[in-house]
Design a protein around this motif. Sequence first.
Motif, mmCIF file in Angstrom:
data_model
loop_
_atom_site.group_PDB
_atom_site.id
_atom_site.type_symbol
_atom_site.label_atom_id
_atom_site.label_comp_id
_atom_site.label_asym_id
_atom_site.label_seq_id
_atom_site.Cartn_x
_atom_site.Cartn_y
_atom_site.Cartn_z
ATOM 1 N N CYS A 1 0.859 -1.183 0.000
ATOM 2 C CA CYS A 1 0.000 0.000 0.000
ATOM 3 C C CYS A 1 0.896 1.234 0.000
ATOM 4 O O CYS A 1 1.586 1.506 0.985
ATOM 5 C CB CYS A 1 -0.911 0.004 1.225
ATOM 6 S SG CYS A 1 -1.912 1.487 1.292
ATOM 7 N N LYS A 2 0.863 1.958 -1.116
ATOM 8 C CA LYS A 2 1.776 3.103 -1.247
ATOM 9 C C LYS A 2 1.141 4.402 -0.766
ATOM 10 O O LYS A 2 1.799 5.437 -0.738
ATOM 11 C CB LYS A 2 2.193 3.243 -2.712
ATOM 12 C CG LYS A 2 2.963 2.029 -3.224
ATOM 13 C CD LYS A 2 3.758 2.373 -4.478
ATOM 14 C CE LYS A 2 4.520 1.170 -4.988
ATOM 15 N NZ LYS A 2 3.798 0.406 -5.994
ATOM 16 N N SER A 3 -0.141 4.333 -0.413
ATOM 17 C CA SER A 3 -0.828 5.556 0.008
ATOM 18 C C SER A 3 -0.223 6.109 1.299
ATOM 19 O O SER A 3 0.082 5.356 2.231
ATOM 20 C CB SER A 3 -2.312 5.269 0.248
ATOM 21 O OG SER A 3 -2.898 6.364 0.899
ATOM 22 N N GLN B 1 -1.167 -5.614 3.769
ATOM 23 C CA GLN B 1 -1.096 -4.497 2.811
ATOM 24 C C GLN B 1 -2.403 -4.261 2.037
ATOM 25 O O GLN B 1 -2.817 -3.120 1.824
ATOM 26 C CB GLN B 1 0.065 -4.698 1.826
ATOM 27 C CG GLN B 1 1.433 -4.649 2.469
ATOM 28 C CD GLN B 1 1.681 -3.349 3.220
ATOM 29 O OE1 GLN B 1 1.512 -2.264 2.673
ATOM 30 N NE2 GLN B 1 2.067 -3.454 4.476
ATOM 31 N N THR B 2 -3.038 -5.343 1.586
ATOM 32 C CA THR B 2 -4.244 -5.150 0.769
ATOM 33 C C THR B 2 -5.410 -4.642 1.622
ATOM 34 O O THR B 2 -6.209 -3.813 1.169
ATOM 35 C CB THR B 2 -4.611 -6.452 0.022
ATOM 36 O OG1 THR B 2 -3.452 -6.888 -0.696
ATOM 37 C CG2 THR B 2 -5.728 -6.222 -0.975
ATOM 38 N N TYR C 1 -4.677 -1.032 2.076
ATOM 39 C CA TYR C 1 -4.965 -0.353 0.804
ATOM 40 C C TYR C 1 -6.476 -0.086 0.668
ATOM 41 O O TYR C 1 -6.886 1.045 0.356
ATOM 42 C CB TYR C 1 -4.459 -1.237 -0.341
ATOM 43 C CG TYR C 1 -4.788 -0.754 -1.720
ATOM 44 C CD1 TYR C 1 -4.165 0.371 -2.258
ATOM 45 C CD2 TYR C 1 -5.721 -1.429 -2.499
ATOM 46 C CE1 TYR C 1 -4.473 0.817 -3.534
ATOM 47 C CE2 TYR C 1 -6.027 -0.992 -3.779
ATOM 48 C CZ TYR C 1 -5.399 0.125 -4.291
ATOM 49 O OH TYR C 1 -5.709 0.565 -5.549
ATOM 50 N N CYS C 2 -7.273 -1.107 0.913
ATOM 51 C CA CYS C 2 -8.728 -0.927 0.774
ATOM 52 C C CYS C 2 -9.274 0.042 1.826
ATOM 53 O O CYS C 2 -10.275 0.712 1.598
ATOM 54 C CB CYS C 2 -9.446 -2.271 0.887
ATOM 55 S SG CYS C 2 -9.214 -3.291 -0.571
ATOM 56 N N ALA D 1 -6.677 3.868 0.623
ATOM 57 C CA ALA D 1 -6.236 4.412 -0.672
ATOM 58 C C ALA D 1 -7.244 5.432 -1.217
ATOM 59 O O ALA D 1 -8.443 5.138 -1.321
ATOM 60 C CB ALA D 1 -6.033 3.283 -1.680
ATOM 61 N N CYS E 1 -3.145 -5.538 -3.537
ATOM 62 C CA CYS E 1 -3.484 -4.121 -3.781
ATOM 63 C C CYS E 1 -3.942 -3.848 -5.213
ATOM 64 O O CYS E 1 -3.750 -2.733 -5.713
ATOM 65 C CB CYS E 1 -2.300 -3.213 -3.408
ATOM 66 S SG CYS E 1 -1.786 -3.392 -1.693
ATOM 67 N N THR E 2 -4.524 -4.862 -5.843
ATOM 68 C CA THR E 2 -5.131 -4.651 -7.163
ATOM 69 C C THR E 2 -6.424 -5.461 -7.221
ATOM 70 O O THR E 2 -6.595 -6.427 -6.464
ATOM 71 C CB THR E 2 -4.222 -5.133 -8.327
ATOM 72 O OG1 THR E 2 -3.816 -6.472 -8.046
ATOM 73 C CG2 THR E 2 -3.021 -4.257 -8.529
#
Length: 301
Positions: free
Chosen positions: A16-18, A248-249, A252-253, A256, A270-271
């Motif tokens: 997660c890059k946010s 991470q995912t 992300y959810c 992000a 994360c996709t």
Amino acid sequence: HFQTLKRVNLTPGGVCKSAARLDGKTVLITGANTGIGKETALDLAVRGARVIMACRDVEKGEEAAASIRASYSQAQVEVRELDLADTCSIRAFAQQFLREVNHLHILINNAGVMMCPYTKTIDGFEMHIGVNHLGHFLLTSLLIGLLKRSAPARIVVVSSLAHNFGWIRFHDLHSQGSYNSGLAYCQSKLANVLFARELARRLKGTSVTVNSVHPGTVNSDLTRHSTLMTIFFTVFSMFLKTPREGAQTTIYCAVAEELHSISGKHFSDCTPAFVAPQGRSEETARRLWDVSCELLAIEWD
Ligand SMILES: NC(=O)c1ccc[n+]([C@@H]2O[C@H](COP(=O)([O-])OP(=O)(O)OC[C@H]3O[C@@H](n4cnc5c(N)ncnc54)[C@H](OP(=O)(O)O)[C@@H]3O)[C@@H](O)[C@H]2O)c1
């Protein structure tokens, strides 16, 4: 070198890059005392959120909270008791939560059991479907009003790739006719995907979104009930994600920016991720919704 190789090639996974901050936001995470839930709690606390860790074992929860505070001294983490295998505990938790907490911006339905011997919850539900699906279904129904009042808000349902191997056995949801612990887990994880999709459909226009997640194959305590899986996870541990990678995912959810209006989707690394045909059936999702309401003796339109 090997560690680097492992990270780079063998356990690729989304990160997660946010850099989104969560100052002033309130987050609730079930099963946050260990594994993916604990790492999620740490990350969201570092982003400034008040993180409520809902754990069935308060002592274990307090230990986890202390270790989060040791990693990040400004963490606003607190532990509350919640046993998803007992609807009285869920109702008591929600009642107190609604009395004492004014906002809820992110709900993370993370807790789960996998491949346990045949057992029933206090209310007589088979343990996998009872904890992983029905417990979270009831919890979400009790908190949905608060989520709507706190909107924009997000719900993240931690499911699994295992949903691909599941189907909803409406004729024997509680595996009383025959029991296979692996299939019971897969059924419950399919129920997670169907719940997220049906809830997203019902939440259209509310600014509350809900998505499901496959965290990856993560080296955690999840295998505790299966000797075979524990051996498998130990032997192949170098190929598995760490709980931090596995979180991470979910993170992300939860944060992000680009997902602010995305709902009813399934994510991995994360996709957006593939959903099995049985997880895309609107008819099954609606039927599961109705059956869940019936079993829990609730009305939720
Ligand atoms: N690990 C994987 O490879 C993987 C893969 C796909 C999906 N997932 C999903 O990821 C989620 C987190 O799993 P994990 O790998 O982090 O496993 P974990 O380390 O075993 O964590 C599971 C958490 O759920 C809690 N829990 C279990 N029963 C509960 C109940 N009745 N009431 C309240 N909390 C309860 C556990 O509490 P206690 O510590 O008190 O038991 C623990 O905090 C699960 O939903 C799992 O299905 C994991």
